[in-house]
Scaffold this motif. Structure first.
Motif, mmCIF file in Angstrom:
data_model
loop_
_atom_site.group_PDB
_atom_site.id
_atom_site.type_symbol
_atom_site.label_atom_id
_atom_site.label_comp_id
_atom_site.label_asym_id
_atom_site.label_seq_id
_atom_site.Cartn_x
_atom_site.Cartn_y
_atom_site.Cartn_z
ATOM 1 N N THR A 69 0.926 -1.178 -0.098
ATOM 2 C CA THR A 69 0.192 -0.052 -0.169
ATOM 3 C C THR A 69 0.964 1.202 -0.015
ATOM 4 O O THR A 69 1.562 1.342 0.960
ATOM 5 N N THR A 92 0.998 5.282 0.202
ATOM 6 C CA THR A 92 0.288 6.347 0.494
ATOM 7 C C THR A 92 0.855 7.696 0.168
ATOM 8 O O THR A 92 2.051 7.948 0.850
ATOM 9 N N VAL A 143 -1.665 -1.254 -3.934
ATOM 10 C CA VAL A 143 -2.875 -0.207 -3.751
ATOM 11 C C VAL A 143 -2.262 1.214 -3.690
ATOM 12 O O VAL A 143 -1.538 1.395 -2.910
ATOM 13 N N THR A 158 -2.858 5.170 -2.599
ATOM 14 C CA THR A 158 -3.878 5.638 -1.873
ATOM 15 C C THR A 158 -3.463 7.273 -1.705
ATOM 16 O O THR A 158 -2.096 7.392 -1.739
ATOM 17 N N TRP A 183 -6.935 12.949 -2.971
ATOM 18 C CA TRP A 183 -6.220 12.299 -4.054
ATOM 19 C C TRP A 183 -5.607 13.314 -4.605
ATOM 20 O O TRP A 183 -6.032 14.663 -4.743
ATOM 21 N N ALA A 194 -6.894 4.106 -5.209
ATOM 22 C CA ALA A 194 -8.037 4.235 -4.249
ATOM 23 C C ALA A 194 -8.368 5.686 -4.081
ATOM 24 O O ALA A 194 -7.735 6.514 -3.392
ATOM 25 N N SER A 204 -12.143 4.340 0.369
ATOM 26 C CA SER A 204 -11.716 3.646 -0.874
ATOM 27 C C SER A 204 -10.587 2.933 -0.607
ATOM 28 O O SER A 204 -10.281 1.801 -1.120
ATOM 29 N N ALA A 205 -9.682 3.298 0.414
ATOM 30 C CA ALA A 205 -8.665 2.706 0.726
ATOM 31 C C ALA A 205 -8.994 1.151 1.261
ATOM 32 O O ALA A 205 -8.324 0.092 0.853
ATOM 33 N N GLU A 227 -8.061 -2.542 -0.410
ATOM 34 C CA GLU A 227 -7.420 -3.486 0.281
ATOM 35 C C GLU A 227 -8.273 -4.853 0.397
ATOM 36 O O GLU A 227 -7.904 -5.951 0.021
#
Ligand code: TC6
Length: 696
Positions: free
Chosen positions: A15, A17, A51, A53, A59, A94, A178-179, A183
């Motif tokens: 993930t 970020t 993923v 995010t 965003w 996401a 959405s995150a 996942e």
């Protein structure tokens, strides 16, 4: 700024970020961090799904606008998007908040896009004079079809998550973040319980016939645009169909690089940043605005009713005061009409209208404003009238109430002096029609208290307006520059140009209407009354063009009278040229011994710009405006100055200060007082600086 792309790896999922407050703009720092994190995820054999995010409220809302026009720094956004699109491991984006511009392009490069309710997606590049240059013009039409893609890119307007799902722009809109949804999808995919949409499958939707039709329709809808970006966007969408994929991307890149270097794109970026900069008031950084809930509006005319409507929309309780029952009823009816129109256009729900209406009260005496936190006076533009109202407000308003005048020219200090509390008095110059015009000049008097200024800025933001700070002088920033514009135009009129030639020249330059068309629309009597007000203090040695006065004396008060500079048969909206006006001007020239000379459109445009920028320079010298970009913003938002020219001060920078100053010196030989260049020109030129250097 953190400019990070943190990576967390577990259960086969990486993930990443993104974190670059406040809007996760994709500046060089964030792009580099994302590229590194992506590389780490791709190289880690334990990672099977990525993923992507973003932290904070959104965003990425786009590329970093401040970087455009500077040397590019690697990795570029197109390189980054290619890396995401070419990732051997599926990337799930996401999304939340504002998914705009380069941010949407990054999302388009991912295999899957999940959004939350409330997410908005769009490609606003066209509003900055550029195009989506990181694959957007190529990927979007493949995903949602050329027609819809063109619609999004040419309008620049965002769409909501539900509509984006309908179009196939996002794969799903999911509750609960959405995150978390990304996942869950990643886990289900790894467990063999879910499939991810295939990129190739999406491409199979392409219908070349419909694609070419959409391109042709968009082209024919362009007309004769003053900006190149829309045409280049259409070219790129055509290239996405006709060229091999890598050539399509290169085609888009070249078009982007052309556009980003244009003076129009520079001006549009300037306008965007000017808007944000105007809100920054360093001396107020630690000043707490006063609480404002109950607002009194004095005067229910066009202005007062418009202001009341805006305040109701922002949740304030409003008391509208008029001098008698009839005028009050008319004022309330104006608010009701605004509400009806908003409901008809779907901008206001019937329930919200009821709620707003319930917060509106009417009164015929100022005593009703005893409990107001703020009073905005929008009465007749006459100093004695306004001073009378302020003297009475001083008696009835509660201590600590902010007292504002919506004057467009008058001396706020003298109005404040009618009260025993000048620190509470401020000018709030709204523009008509209030519902359409985003500008408010916040006119700060000599004694206005800092928290009163802060309150004005906070209120403006609350009602969706852009506040620009101005000092006290006749006409503040905007109307003072407008006066200089009209004076330059009037000199040309008397020297030989017709009002029609002047209007055509300024429309060709980018204004929606020329100065005489605007005067006709507003009513010639308004500026006539002002000239008469100032007559006693006018310097007799200065050139004075009396053509406007002659028209008024002849009853030609503008469109409302059926005739002004133009003739309006049966009150037509568009005026027609009138030989009588030309004869009146010719007679006026003759009376003054002026022999008409040839005036070209270029000369009209040059003189008008020089006059506006010179007045702007004087305004800066006098401290009436704090920064050149504030002046630009006032002219862009309040006076129809073409946004793609950035305002008079940026246009002066672009024309070259040396060249413009030379023109002013030449013109000053004709009329010293009006054309004499402000000292600021010399100071900037000698130090190799521009007006834009004074912005920060
Ligand atoms: C693009 O992406 C092209 C791609 C092709 C590449 C090849 N960059 O508006 P706010 C700053 S073109 C840099 O007050 P809001 C803003 O200056 C871009 N800075 O907030 C301000 O800074 P300050 C396409 C940006 O909540 C702060 O963020 N994207 C950018 O009222 C807060 O902004 C757009 O055109 C940016 N892109 O509205 C979107 N965006 O605090 C432009 C914001 O130092 N942005 N800042 O003054 C917006 O429309 C709005 O900012 C918003 C948030 C709707 C995202």
């Amino acid at each position: 700024m953190t400019e990070e792309a943190g990576i967390a790896i577990g259960d086969g999922i990486a993930t990443i970020t993104l974190d670059n407050p406040p809007v996760n703009a994709l500046g060089a720092g964030l792009r580099g961090a994302l590229m590194t994190a992506l590389g780490a995820a791709l190289h880690d054999p334990g990672v099977q799904v990525i993923v992507l995010t973003a932290a904070g409220r959104t965003w990425p809302a786009g590329a970093d606008i401040r970087e455009f026009g500077r040397p590019p720094e690697a990795p570029s956004l197109p390189e980054l998007c290619q890396a995401v699109a070419g990732s051997a491991k599926p990337v799930i984006a996401a999304l939340h908040g504002m998914v705009l511009g380069g941010g949407l392009e990054l999302a388009l490069a991912a295999r899957v896009r999940l959004a939350e309710p409330g997410t908005e997606l769009g490609l606003p590049e066209v509003t900055l004079g550029i195009l989506p240059g990181a694959g957007g013009t190529q990927r979007l039409p493949r995903l949602i079809g050329a027609k819809r893609a063109l619609g999004l890119m040419l309008s620049g307007l965002p769409i909501g998550a539900a509509r984006a799902e309908e179009l196939g722009l996002v794969d799903a809109v999911t509750e609960g973040g959405s995150a978390a949804a990304a996942e869950r999808l990643a886990r289900a995919y790894l467990a063999g319980e879910a499939e991810l949409p295939e990129v190739e499958e999406q491409r199979r939707r392409v219908d070349p016939g419909a694609w070419l039709l959409a391109v042709a329709a968009a082209r024919s809808g362009l007309g004769d645009p003053q900006l190149p970006a829309p045409g280049r966007i259409i070219d790129c969408v055509e290239a996405a169909l006709l060229l091999p994929e890598d050539e399509g991307f290169a085609f888009e890149r070249a078009a982007f690089e052309d556009l980003v270097a244009t003076s129009e794109a520079a001006a549009l970026r300037h306008a965007f940043l000017a808007e944000r900069r105007a809100a920054k008031q360093p001396d107020l950084a630690h000043v707490k605005p006063r609480e404002i809930h109950n607002v009194g509006v004095v005067g229910g005319g066009l202005m007062g009713a418009g202001i009341a409507t805006a305040l109701l929309g922002a949740g304030c309780s409003v008391t509208l005061v008029e001098r008698d029952g009839e005028a009050l009823a008319a004022g309330l009816a104006r608010v009701a009409t605004h509400h009806e129109r908003a409901v008809a256009k779907g901008r206001l729900s019937p329930e919200a209208r009821e709620a707003e209406w319930a917060r509106l009260a009417g009164a015929t005496g100022l005593a009703a404003l005893a409990g107001s936190d703020l009073v905005i006076e929008a009465a007749y533009e006459d100093e004695a009238v306004k001073a009378g109202i302020f003297a009475e407000l001083d008696r009835v308003a509660r201590p600590g109430a902010v007292l504002a005048t919506n004057t467009s020219y008058l001396d706020v200090n003298r109005i404040a002096a009618a009260t025993a509390r000048p620190g509470d008095v401020i000018g709030l110059h709204f523009f008509s029609p209030v519902q359409a015009m985003r500008l408010v000049e916040v006119v700060v008097g000599a004694e206005t208290a800092p928290d009163v200024i802060a309150s004005a800025f906070a209120l403006a933001r609350r009602i969706g307006k852009v506040a620009v700070r101005a000092g006290v002088c006749d006409g503040f920033i905007g109307n003072r520059i407008l006066t200089a514009y009209r004076t330059a135009a009037d000199f040309l009129l008397e020297d030989g140009a017709s009002p029609y030639e002047i209007d055509r020249a300024m429309v060709a330059w980018g204004f929606p209407a020329g100065p005489y068309q605007v005067l006709d629309m507003a009513g010639l009597d308004i500026s006539w009354a002002r000239r008469r007000r100032l007559a006693a203090t006018r310097d007799p040695a200065r050139r004075y063009v009396a053509i406007g006065d002659r028209l008024c004396e002849a009853g030609r008060l503008g469109r409302k009278a059926g005739k002004g500079y133009y003739l309006y048969p049966e009150r037509a909206w568009q005026g027609v040229e009138d030989p009588d006006v030309l004869a009146l001007i010719a007679a006026e020239r003759e009376a003054r011994g002026i022999v008409a000379r040839e005036v070209t459109a270029a000369e009209i445009q040059d003189r008008v710009l020089a006059a506006m920028a010179n007045e702007g320079a004087r305004i800066l010298e006098e401290g009436i405006a704090a920064r050149p970009s504030d002046i630009d913003l006032v002219m862009l938002l309040g006076y129809g100055f073409p946004r793609w020219r950035g305002g008079p001060m940026l246009a002066a920078d672009q024309a070259g200060l040396l060249a413009l100053r030379k023109r002013l010196v030449d013109y000053a030989r004709e009329e010293e007082a009006f054309w004499r260049p402000a000292a600021l020109w010399e100071e900037l030129i000698k130090n190799g600086r521009k007006f834009a250097d004074l912005n920060d």
